[in-house]
Write an enzyme that holds these catalytic residues in place. Sequence first.
Site, PDB file in Angstrom:
ATOM      1  CD  GLU A  86      39.956  85.196  -4.872  1.00 38.20           C
ATOM      2  OE1 GLU A  86      39.912  84.228  -3.982  1.00 38.20           O
ATOM      3  OE2 GLU A  86      39.651  85.100  -5.875  1.00 38.20           O
ATOM      4  CB  CYS A  99      41.108  88.408 -13.659  1.00 36.44           C
ATOM      5  SG  CYS A  99      39.365  88.213 -13.007  1.00 36.44           S
ATOM      6  N   GLY A 153      33.116  91.339  -6.684  1.00 37.23           N
ATOM      7  CA  GLY A 153      32.672  92.661  -6.665  1.00 37.23           C
ATOM      8  C   GLY A 153      31.774  92.941  -8.256  1.00 37.23           C
ATOM      9  CD  GLU A 154      27.914  94.666 -11.257  1.00 32.50           C
ATOM     10  OE1 GLU A 154      28.081  93.222 -11.473  1.00 32.50           O
ATOM     11  OE2 GLU A 154      28.135  95.261 -12.322  1.00 32.50           O
ATOM     12  CB  SER A 185      32.336  91.328 -16.488  1.00 29.40           C
ATOM     13  OG  SER A 185      31.546  90.248 -16.375  1.00 29.40           O
ATOM     14  CB  SER A 208      26.984  88.067 -15.780  1.00 28.59           C
ATOM     15  OG  SER A 208      28.293  88.022 -15.820  1.00 28.59           O
ATOM     16  CG  LEU A 209      21.582  86.640 -20.653  1.00 32.60           C
ATOM     17  CD1 LEU A 209      21.127  88.143 -20.445  1.00 32.60           C
ATOM     18  CD2 LEU A 209      21.551  86.298 -22.175  1.00 32.60           C
ATOM     19  CG  HIS A 210      25.130  83.671 -15.736  1.00 37.69           C
ATOM     20  ND1 HIS A 210      26.230  83.629 -16.691  1.00 37.69           N
ATOM     21  CD2 HIS A 210      25.665  84.172 -14.709  1.00 37.69           C
ATOM     22  CE1 HIS A 210      27.216  84.244 -16.220  1.00 37.69           C
ATOM     23  NE2 HIS A 210      27.010  84.596 -15.021  1.00 37.69           N
ATOM     24  CG  ASN A 284      36.406  77.586 -12.423  1.00 35.55           C
ATOM     25  OD1 ASN A 284      36.915  76.567 -12.757  1.00 35.55           O
ATOM     26  ND2 ASN A 284      36.323  78.914 -13.150  1.00 35.55           N
TER      27      ASN A 284
HETATM   28  N1  SAH Z   1      29.836  90.860 -10.760  1.00 34.37           N
HETATM   29  C1  SAH Z   1      30.254  90.775 -12.441  1.00 34.37           C
HETATM   30  C2  SAH Z   1      31.714  90.541 -12.438  1.00 34.37           C
HETATM   31  C3  SAH Z   1      32.378  89.468 -11.712  1.00 34.37           C
HETATM   32  S1  SAH Z   1      32.187  87.824 -11.861  1.00 34.37           S
HETATM   33  C4  SAH Z   1      29.312  89.977 -13.121  1.00 34.37           C
HETATM   34  O1  SAH Z   1      28.471  89.589 -12.597  1.00 34.37           O
HETATM   35  O2  SAH Z   1      29.769  90.019 -14.229  1.00 34.37           O
HETATM   36  C5  SAH Z   1      32.792  87.525 -13.546  1.00 34.37           C
HETATM   37  C6  SAH Z   1      32.171  86.256 -13.991  1.00 34.37           C
HETATM   38  O3  SAH Z   1      32.308  85.057 -13.475  1.00 34.37           O
HETATM   39  C7  SAH Z   1      30.330  86.416 -13.932  1.00 34.37           C
HETATM   40  O4  SAH Z   1      29.865  86.290 -15.271  1.00 34.37           O
HETATM   41  C8  SAH Z   1      30.185  85.440 -12.999  1.00 34.37           C
HETATM   42  O5  SAH Z   1      28.624  84.889 -13.041  1.00 34.37           O
HETATM   43  C9  SAH Z   1      31.073  84.460 -13.190  1.00 34.37           C
HETATM   44  N2  SAH Z   1      31.433  83.338 -12.187  1.00 34.37           N
HETATM   45  C10 SAH Z   1      30.952  83.404 -10.923  1.00 34.37           C
HETATM   46  N3  SAH Z   1      31.368  82.493 -10.073  1.00 34.37           N
HETATM   47  C11 SAH Z   1      31.796  81.562 -11.165  1.00 34.37           C
HETATM   48  C12 SAH Z   1      32.084  80.145 -10.891  1.00 34.37           C
HETATM   49  N4  SAH Z   1      32.281  79.621  -9.855  1.00 34.37           N
HETATM   50  N5  SAH Z   1      32.377  79.438 -12.223  1.00 34.37           N
HETATM   51  C13 SAH Z   1      32.256  80.089 -13.372  1.00 34.37           C
HETATM   52  N6  SAH Z   1      31.956  81.566 -13.684  1.00 34.37           N
HETATM   53  C14 SAH Z   1      31.816  82.081 -12.384  1.00 34.37           C
END
Ligand code: SAH
Length: 338
Positions: A86, A99, A153-154, A185, A208-210, A284
């Site tokens: 995508e 994106c 992807g990463e 990212s 992406s800390l989370h 999301n």
């Molecule tokens: N692999 C990379 C980049 C791709 S994801 C990374 O981890 O940063 C981009 C961002 O979207 C990341 O912060 C990821 O954790 C977040 N993400 C993934 N699924 C999501 C969702 N369903 N809702 C909100 N953010 C999401």
Amino acid sequence: MLTVLDKTPAQLAEAVVARGWPPYRTDQIIDWVYRKGVADPAGMRNLPREITGELQVLTARLAARADSADGTVKLLLEFPDAQAVECVLIPTGDRHTACLSTQAGCGMGCRFCASGLGGLQRNLTAGEILEQMLALRQAVPGRISNVVFMGSGEPLANYEATLEAVRAIVDPGRLGLSARSVTISTVGIPAAIRRLAREGLAVTLAISLHAPNDALRRTLLPSAANTTIAEILAAAKEFFHARKREVTLEYVLLAGVNDSALCADGLAGLAGRLRCNVNLIGYNEVEDMAYRAPTPTGLKAFAQRLTDRGVNVHVRHSRGADTHAACGQLRGSVARSP
Ligand code: SAH
């Protein structure tokens, strides 16, 4: 066939000469493809048939398109080997943000993310990453001003191809975006972040800390099992010192999981350790996944608590949620439909 997007300008020049074409054809091809955004060789008017008949720009088929009421357009591109990725175009005011995906599927396995559900399929090539830029430009008129590597992807696990694509994106002779409007990212791979710091590219780094601590983080991001937040932030600091670009910390708010006041305080503590901005993203929701989005009030309270503690916070609004434009879900919905 001469494939264009997978070649550096030097490699393209070599291929042009090897075919016995005059060297100035290289610049003409680059001009059509990158600067004018013309993907169909038949439209490259100052090139003879002998050349246009040999050129290949796009390799993927447009397998699906989802247009959201807010203007977000999401494309599903299917490559000849049937792998699909995508890419999304998000218009905001006078900005057009693309994106992009860097891998088909993803091997990181983040518990809340749709892209990792089927594991990693394969890395994309630099050409396949760039192809998404061209496909988006065909689909939506207007110049793309920003790029975020936040599709599937990463990016730092497909380092070479991603960097090759970034170089084409910021090359004034090709796509010509400013490096600072390109955001990479990452889930947080310290060695790769340090390597990126040495590239001489002033891109924006988003991590992406989370979660505010390793224990919680490891339950959400299994790939963090052998990495600590401390190591990631140390690498991010190195990036800041080398590039003088403030780092972005991404934090997806998952209701009841990482959205407590205590989590906000922990995150504020971490953010205080380096020059950074925090991007808060309301989750999301993904079909069949147990995680839930926070309420708007919950999201606001979390953001306010960070602001009160001196953190630079931006709340990222979910776009394209009325279609399948949210994170990894168009691919999933196509794969599921009969
Ligand atoms: N692999 C990379 C980049 C791709 S994801 C990374 O981890 O940063 C981009 C961002 O979207 C990341 O912060 C990821 O954790 C977040 N993400 C993934 N699924 C999501 C969702 N369903 N809702 C909100 N953010 C999401």
